[in-house]
Design a protein around this motif. Sequence first.
Motif, PDB file in Angstrom:
ATOM      1  N   GLU A  11       0.831  -1.207   0.000  1.00 21.01           N
ATOM      2  CA  GLU A  11       0.000   0.000   0.000  1.00 21.01           C
ATOM      3  C   GLU A  11       0.867   1.259   0.000  1.00 21.01           C
ATOM      4  OE1 GLU A  11      -0.303  -2.525   2.010  1.00 21.01           O
ATOM      5  OE2 GLU A  11      -2.321  -3.345   1.703  1.00 21.01           O
ATOM      6  N   ARG A 242     -10.661   3.411   1.502  1.00 22.25           N
ATOM      7  CA  ARG A 242     -10.553   2.021   1.068  1.00 22.25           C
ATOM      8  C   ARG A 242     -11.869   1.272   1.256  1.00 22.25           C
ATOM      9  NH1 ARG A 242      -5.820   3.298   3.750  1.00 22.25           N
ATOM     10  NH2 ARG A 242      -3.928   3.190   2.502  1.00 22.25           N
ATOM     11  N   TYR A 243     -12.899   1.988   1.639  1.00 24.21           N
ATOM     12  CA  TYR A 243     -14.174   1.363   1.940  1.00 24.21           C
ATOM     13  C   TYR A 243     -15.205   1.629   0.838  1.00 24.21           C
ATOM     14  CZ  TYR A 243     -12.700   0.261   6.681  1.00 24.21           C
ATOM     15  OH  TYR A 243     -12.046  -0.262   7.758  1.00 24.21           O
ATOM     16  N   GLU A 256     -17.874  -1.121   4.210  1.00 24.04           N
ATOM     17  CA  GLU A 256     -17.180  -2.409   4.174  1.00 24.04           C
ATOM     18  C   GLU A 256     -15.847  -2.268   3.475  1.00 24.04           C
ATOM     19  OE1 GLU A 256     -16.489  -5.213   5.205  1.00 24.04           O
ATOM     20  OE2 GLU A 256     -17.626  -6.792   4.197  1.00 24.04           O
ATOM     21  N   ASN A 257     -14.756  -2.606   4.198  1.00 22.63           N
ATOM     22  CA  ASN A 257     -13.442  -2.734   3.573  1.00 22.63           C
ATOM     23  C   ASN A 257     -13.306  -4.197   3.188  1.00 22.63           C
ATOM     24  OD1 ASN A 257     -10.713  -3.114   2.957  1.00 22.63           O
ATOM     25  ND2 ASN A 257     -10.061  -1.521   4.376  1.00 22.63           N
ATOM     26  N   ARG A 259     -11.011  -6.049   2.011  1.00 20.87           N
ATOM     27  CA  ARG A 259      -9.789  -6.809   2.242  1.00 20.87           C
ATOM     28  C   ARG A 259      -9.891  -7.630   3.525  1.00 20.87           C
ATOM     29  NH1 ARG A 259      -5.133  -5.880  -0.555  1.00 20.87           N
ATOM     30  NH2 ARG A 259      -4.559  -7.815   0.503  1.00 20.87           N
ATOM     31  N   GLY A 261      -9.240  -9.199   6.990  1.00 21.66           N
ATOM     32  CA  GLY A 261      -8.589  -8.658   8.171  1.00 21.66           C
ATOM     33  C   GLY A 261      -9.146  -7.325   8.612  1.00 21.66           C
ATOM     34  N   ASN A 262     -10.089  -6.757   7.848  1.00 25.74           N
ATOM     35  CA  ASN A 262     -10.674  -5.460   8.191  1.00 25.74           C
ATOM     36  C   ASN A 262     -12.110  -5.633   8.669  1.00 25.74           C
ATOM     37  OD1 ASN A 262      -8.647  -3.264   7.298  1.00 25.74           O
ATOM     38  ND2 ASN A 262      -8.680  -4.698   5.589  1.00 25.74           N
ATOM     39  N   ALA A 263     -12.566  -4.659   9.457  1.00 28.26           N
ATOM     40  CA  ALA A 263     -13.910  -4.705  10.025  1.00 28.26           C
ATOM     41  C   ALA A 263     -14.895  -3.937   9.150  1.00 28.26           C
ATOM     42  CB  ALA A 263     -13.905  -4.120  11.433  1.00 28.26           C
ATOM     43  N   TYR A 265     -17.974  -1.124   9.337  1.00 23.45           N
ATOM     44  CA  TYR A 265     -18.394  -0.031  10.208  1.00 23.45           C
ATOM     45  C   TYR A 265     -19.806   0.415   9.840  1.00 23.45           C
ATOM     46  CZ  TYR A 265     -13.594   0.428  11.844  1.00 23.45           C
ATOM     47  OH  TYR A 265     -12.365   0.183  12.405  1.00 23.45           O
ATOM     48  N   ARG A 279      -9.738   5.818  10.814  1.00 21.43           N
ATOM     49  CA  ARG A 279     -10.264   4.792  11.703  1.00 21.43           C
ATOM     50  C   ARG A 279      -9.861   5.050  13.150  1.00 21.43           C
ATOM     51  NH1 ARG A 279      -8.577  -0.853   9.155  1.00 21.43           N
ATOM     52  NH2 ARG A 279      -6.664   0.346   8.838  1.00 21.43           N
ATOM     53  N   ARG A 292     -18.966  -1.300  15.112  1.00 18.87           N
ATOM     54  CA  ARG A 292     -17.904  -1.989  14.389  1.00 18.87           C
ATOM     55  C   ARG A 292     -18.184  -3.482  14.429  1.00 18.87           C
ATOM     56  NH1 ARG A 292     -12.369  -3.359  16.242  1.00 18.87           N
ATOM     57  NH2 ARG A 292     -10.934  -3.339  14.470  1.00 18.87           N
TER      58      ARG A 292
END
Length: 313
Positions: A11, A242-243, A256-257, A259, A261-263, A265, A279, A292
């Motif tokens: 990234e 990124r969401y 929603e991200n 990828r 490993g992401n949560a 919100y 975040r 979350r």
Amino acid sequence: MSSGFRSLPDEIKAEIDSLGEAQFVFGAVKNFSEQLLADWTRRLELEEVDDEAWIALPPASTGRWSRWNITGREIVRRDLPKVFRSWTIEAPDFSGSGTHPITHSRDVFQKQRLFGQQIEAAVTRRSEPRDSLVGTVLLTLPAPYDDEAEQAYLYAASLARTWFGSATAYSIDETGIPLVPDRHVSWDFLPDGTVEDIREAVERKFGGSALPQEIEIIIDRLQKVQSLGPEKRLVGTSGLQRYIGYLFGDNFVAFENPRVGNALYLLYGDWESLSQLSRSELLSSRQGEFDRIIHTSRWFERLRVAVYNYRHG
């Protein structure tokens, strides 16, 4: 504060590359607070050198990258061919009356001594585009991304993460001042799209950095959120950039991200203002205005219940 990086994340490489032909520095921009200023100046032992500007060489106590910045370090070059090495030790004789030499030989990785560069940290207070503190690593680097400069990128990014908690690449002007962008998000609404459209978009965005099985998880998540019938989808350019946002009503958006490993919100009320926050800012200061959802086995059930409760008051 966070530690540095083991290797430069993809990234960050993409972020550097997106700057085009430019000079840049790594750093972080945070909303101004007296507490944050006191923390940065005390922990990094910064001295005020001008009106609302502080500079110093942070002490080794702030982390291993700070220590290496002062004293240097030795690294193993696993990217280079091994070399043949021999060394001799003195071993005791079996009779106990003396010693004799024993020679060992083998192929070993080459090592490189990196000397400390004594790079300084700087903090300034800015009033535009918002009242903020700008922390930077005073090492100017070239963009776009260059493989040959990767160790320098890793070095500066790790110092920024150690000193300021995050590492963002900021272009600098002709006087060396970081150009801090306005963090305002302009949200664009997207058509619903078919499953094929979603797959094409995901593969275009993540195909170069995600494994095939991760792509399938991403698509599955987005399809499940889409199945709840959001009014619109939206994407932005900063903050939660990124969401993908799913608008279920004027004051309820699921971000929603995709990828792994992401949560996920859920933002309530003035979601457009909340979406301007990072975040960490959201988690630390806006309790009650969001939820979350971690992607455990029951994440979709939790989202479905939240959407139902919103729609039915």
